[in-house]
Design an enzyme around this catalytic site. Sequence first.
Site, PDB file in Angstrom:
ATOM      1  N   GLU A  12       0.839  -1.212   0.000  1.00  0.00           N
ATOM      2  CA  GLU A  12       0.000   0.000   0.000  1.00  0.00           C
ATOM      3  C   GLU A  12       0.870   1.258   0.000  1.00  0.00           C
ATOM      4  O   GLU A  12       0.484   2.278  -0.575  1.00  0.00           O
ATOM      5  CB  GLU A  12      -0.959  -0.013   1.203  1.00  0.00           C
ATOM      6  N   HIS A  15       1.593   2.310  -3.493  1.00  0.00           N
ATOM      7  CA  HIS A  15       0.545   3.151  -4.087  1.00  0.00           C
ATOM      8  C   HIS A  15       0.650   4.581  -3.542  1.00  0.00           C
ATOM      9  O   HIS A  15       0.503   5.554  -4.273  1.00  0.00           O
ATOM     10  CB  HIS A  15      -0.844   2.603  -3.725  1.00  0.00           C
TER      11      HIS A  15
END
Length: 219
Positions: A12, A15
């Site tokens: 994550e 991202h």
Amino acid sequence: LRHDDVVTLFHEMGHTLHHLMSRVKERGVSGVSGVEWDAVEFPSQFLENFAYEPQVLKLFARHYESGDVLSDEMIAKLIRAKNFQSALFMLRQLEFALFDFELHSRLYQGEEIQHLLDRVRERTSLIKPPAYNKFQNGFSHIFSGGYSAGYYSYKWAEVLSADAYYAIVDEGVFGSELAHRYKEVVLAKGGSQSMQELFVEMMGRECETKHLLRLSGIE
Ligand SMILES: [Zn+2]
């Protein structure tokens, strides 16, 4: 954190960095926005790979009581566990991706769908599923999950991320010229250019699939 939580955190964060490092002022193509479906997981899977990199793990992976740094032996075990039966898993992903892509290339009807899947399985299955198996009827990823003709994107993003990962790691994990280019080209430009172009600009060549085999312990 368990190790799989660390992997998720790195994923994550990949991202997040794509958003944070963007220098594009147009919102629709800044950061993750506007990046092609089959490349949007490239930065996340790229960073995820570092959760198995010894030099990175040793920066923070310590026993909560003794403070001992994670040993090389434990790291090798983590990698072996990740790669357990990875070739079988990859074959299954290829089966799904090929079936999905072919299925959306023209109108298939009735028994043709089963025959299509059978043909794909001739190329991908080590163990032939029984005739009553109707996997295709419940392939919700492509019928209700938004992955129609896009299941291959999982694998394609892995190809990009494995290639970029080894290019950097083989040069030296920290402070490499390529890592800098990754930040300045792939992360900074977001969706303002095709990822195919950005990848070539960063690496100076097209991507190669062999690095994914190495990452999976198959090569
Ligand atoms: Zn993701």
